[in-house]
Design an enzyme around this catalytic site. Structure first.
Site, mmCIF file in Angstrom:
data_model
loop_
_atom_site.group_PDB
_atom_site.id
_atom_site.type_symbol
_atom_site.label_atom_id
_atom_site.label_comp_id
_atom_site.label_asym_id
_atom_site.label_seq_id
_atom_site.Cartn_x
_atom_site.Cartn_y
_atom_site.Cartn_z
ATOM 1 N N ASN A 48 -10.083 0.059 -0.415
ATOM 2 C CA ASN A 48 -8.612 0.194 -0.415
ATOM 3 C C ASN A 48 -7.900 -0.367 -1.666
ATOM 4 O OD1 ASN A 48 -5.936 -0.030 0.026
ATOM 5 N ND2 ASN A 48 -6.132 -0.954 2.379
ATOM 6 N N HIS A 106 -3.344 7.460 2.008
ATOM 7 C CA HIS A 106 -3.518 6.184 1.657
ATOM 8 C C HIS A 106 -5.052 5.846 2.030
ATOM 9 C CE1 HIS A 106 -4.021 1.921 0.466
ATOM 10 N NE2 HIS A 106 -3.837 1.725 2.030
ATOM 11 N N CYS A 160 0.794 -1.236 0.064
ATOM 12 C CA CYS A 160 0.019 0.133 -0.097
ATOM 13 C C CYS A 160 0.871 1.294 0.051
ATOM 14 C CB CYS A 160 -0.904 0.193 1.146
ATOM 15 S SG CYS A 160 -1.930 -1.264 1.224
HETATM 16 N N1 ACO Z 1 -18.955 -7.795 9.188
HETATM 17 C C1 ACO Z 1 -19.608 -8.232 10.444
HETATM 18 N N2 ACO Z 1 -18.651 -8.915 11.540
HETATM 19 C C2 ACO Z 1 -17.422 -8.833 11.356
HETATM 20 C C3 ACO Z 1 -16.993 -8.381 10.070
HETATM 21 C C4 ACO Z 1 -17.675 -8.161 8.829
HETATM 22 N N3 ACO Z 1 -17.510 -7.974 7.610
HETATM 23 N N4 ACO Z 1 -15.644 -8.691 10.203
HETATM 24 C C5 ACO Z 1 -15.354 -9.038 11.532
HETATM 25 N N5 ACO Z 1 -16.499 -9.239 12.083
HETATM 26 C C6 ACO Z 1 -16.810 -9.652 13.417
HETATM 27 C C7 ACO Z 1 -15.566 -10.164 14.020
HETATM 28 O O1 ACO Z 1 -15.710 -11.404 13.812
HETATM 29 C C8 ACO Z 1 -15.551 -10.031 15.560
HETATM 30 O O2 ACO Z 1 -16.746 -10.734 16.015
HETATM 31 P P1 ACO Z 1 -16.535 -11.005 17.840
HETATM 32 O O3 ACO Z 1 -16.385 -10.199 18.670
HETATM 33 O O4 ACO Z 1 -17.990 -12.221 17.700
HETATM 34 O O5 ACO Z 1 -15.374 -12.024 17.484
HETATM 35 C C9 ACO Z 1 -16.258 -8.449 15.634
HETATM 36 O O6 ACO Z 1 -16.887 -8.145 14.116
HETATM 37 C C10 ACO Z 1 -15.075 -7.585 16.024
HETATM 38 O O7 ACO Z 1 -13.974 -7.782 15.160
HETATM 39 P P2 ACO Z 1 -12.838 -6.872 14.951
HETATM 40 O O8 ACO Z 1 -12.056 -7.570 14.219
HETATM 41 O O9 ACO Z 1 -12.282 -6.760 16.434
HETATM 42 O O10 ACO Z 1 -13.437 -5.545 14.435
HETATM 43 P P3 ACO Z 1 -12.685 -4.118 14.449
HETATM 44 O O11 ACO Z 1 -13.580 -3.265 15.210
HETATM 45 O O12 ACO Z 1 -11.212 -4.295 14.979
HETATM 46 O O13 ACO Z 1 -12.864 -3.488 13.109
HETATM 47 C C11 ACO Z 1 -11.582 -3.748 10.995
HETATM 48 C C12 ACO Z 1 -12.291 -4.669 11.948
HETATM 49 C C13 ACO Z 1 -12.433 -2.732 10.169
HETATM 50 C C14 ACO Z 1 -10.751 -4.566 9.978
HETATM 51 C C15 ACO Z 1 -10.436 -2.678 11.718
HETATM 52 O O14 ACO Z 1 -9.684 -3.855 12.514
HETATM 53 C C16 ACO Z 1 -9.414 -1.928 10.809
HETATM 54 O O15 ACO Z 1 -9.989 -1.058 10.287
HETATM 55 N N6 ACO Z 1 -8.135 -2.239 10.584
HETATM 56 C C17 ACO Z 1 -7.374 -1.942 9.926
HETATM 57 C C18 ACO Z 1 -7.435 -2.685 8.545
HETATM 58 C C19 ACO Z 1 -7.095 -2.183 7.190
HETATM 59 O O16 ACO Z 1 -7.703 -0.965 6.861
HETATM 60 N N7 ACO Z 1 -6.524 -2.717 6.450
HETATM 61 C C20 ACO Z 1 -6.166 -2.354 5.163
HETATM 62 C C21 ACO Z 1 -4.716 -3.170 4.588
HETATM 63 S S1 ACO Z 1 -3.636 -2.109 5.226
HETATM 64 C C22 ACO Z 1 -3.449 -0.570 4.937
HETATM 65 O O17 ACO Z 1 -4.006 -0.154 3.630
HETATM 66 C C23 ACO Z 1 -3.218 0.392 5.814
#
Ligand code: ACO
Length: 324
Positions: A281, A251, A113
């Site tokens: 993304n 980004h 990225c």
């Molecule tokens: N729909 C519904 N529920 C979901 C989904 C989904 N798509 N994905 C995960 N969940 C659930 C999980 O299973 C979990 O359930 P549980 O509590 O019963 O175990 C719950 O939602 C919470 O999951 P988390 O992973 O803790 O959710 P979080 O609040 O951290 O959000 C997210 C997840 C959006 C991916 C966040 O961590 C984030 O934004 N991270 C950055 C990742 C990113 O942007 N990566 C891109 C590549 S890197 C870059 O380009 C910089």
């Protein structure tokens, strides 16, 4: 002194759109969950016969046209991608042939990225030494090919697309009043390579990359911290303060990362370019897509100070501040 100016820009998103509701029919998720966590509403998906080089070509011809140059004037084509058409040859040489640039050098650059900021920083170094005058820097990706569409934690986040800048070396004032790249910095820390990766690869299982694996919370935390610190360090090197930034083009990973980074930097929300809602993304393509869209809509104008900042797998991160 010689500075790298953005002479032209272009971007391309494939016509097929996949909405959050479409994804909710494939995995257990909802439009509301995706939008609240990421700000994303839809992503574009390349058709089966479209490769990364095809997307890169579309963005490149627009950038070359907006620069008002002939492809044969290019000295170098630098393509940032983590989803190349093939292991080799480079996707850059395929694009070179497609746009009809016969004599230039061409190579791929792999920094996930952060690829576009890595590409700009590399191109800027070639231009400042006088080695090359005109360079096409492209970010192009087909992440739809490395997404596990049954994994709801990753499949909601990514999309396909391409963006490109034509950089040209011009004589410009050596202080911040001069047009062009003022400062650029790139960094990486491989100790985090297991936090966001694509499993497989020619050396590990004789295949291409398979699917994205991610520790979302770790990525989120480091993305905000590292983007904030590199923007501050680039500002310091350029002799600028944060209030001088007219536009922050981060980004486009997800809205919460963008907003948290801008908040830590004390940059008001009206100065942030945000397009992630429309294309998700697109990895190395996200910054040139966002910047090109802001140029075309009249937000970013000639003379504005623009800060580009990125973060990605590796971890890699980087920032470029320029006077457009
Ligand atoms: N729909 C519904 N529920 C979901 C989904 C989904 N798509 N994905 C995960 N969940 C659930 C999980 O299973 C979990 O359930 P549980 O509590 O019963 O175990 C719950 O939602 C919470 O999951 P988390 O992973 O803790 O959710 P979080 O609040 O951290 O959000 C997210 C997840 C959006 C991916 C966040 O961590 C984030 O934004 N991270 C950055 C990742 C990113 O942007 N990566 C891109 C590549 S890197 C870059 O380009 C910089």
């Amino acid at each position: 002194m010689i500075k790298s100016t953005i002479k032209g820009s272009g971007s391309y998103l494939p016509s097929k759109v996949l909405t959050n509701d479409d994804i909710a029919k494939m995995v257990d998720t909802s439009d509301q969950w995706i939008f609240e966590r990421t700000g994303i509403t839809q992503r574009h998906i390349a058709s089966n016969d479209q490769l990364t080089s095809d997307l890169a070509y579309e963005a490149s011809i627009k950038a070359i046209e907006s620069a008002g140059i002939d492809a044969n004037e290019l000295d170098l084509i630098l393509l940032a991608t983590s989803t190349p058409d093939q292991v080799f040859p480079s996707t850059a040489v395929k694009v070179q042939h497609m746009i009809g640039a016969k004599e230039s050098a061409a190579f791929d650059l792999h920094a996930v990225c952060s690829g576009f900021v890595y590409g700009l920083t590399t191109a800027n170094a070639f231009i400042k030494t006088g080695e090359y005058k005109k360079i096409l820097v492209i970010g192009a990706e087909t992440y739809s090919r490395i997404i596990d569409w049954s994994d709801r934690s990753t499949c909601i986040l990514f999309g396909d697309g391409a963006g490109a800048f034509v950089l040209e070396g011009i004589h410009s004032s050596d202080d911040i009043s001069g047009t062009g790249i003022l400062e650029s910095s790139i960094k990486s820390d491989g100790k985090y390579s297991d936090k966001l990766y694509c499993n497989g690869g020619p050396s590990s299982n004789s295949k291409g990359g398979q699917y994205i694996q991610m520790n979302g919370r770790e990525v989120y935390k480091h993305a905000v911290e590292k983007q904030t610190s590199i923007v501050n360090s680039v500002l310091l090197s350029a002799g600028l303060t944060v209030d001088k930034i007219d536009w922050l083009v981060p980004h486009q990973a997800n809205l919460r990362i963008l907003e948290a980074t801008a908040k830590r930097l004390d940059i008001p929300s009206e100065k942030i370019i945000i397009t992630v809602e429309k294309h998700a993304n697109t990895s190395s393509a996200s910054i040139p897509i966002a910047m090109d869209s802001a140029i075309n809509s009249g937000k970013i104008k000639r003379g504005d100070i623009v800060m580009l900042v990125s973060f990605g797998s590796g971890f890699t991160w980087g920032a470029t501040v320029l006077r457009y």
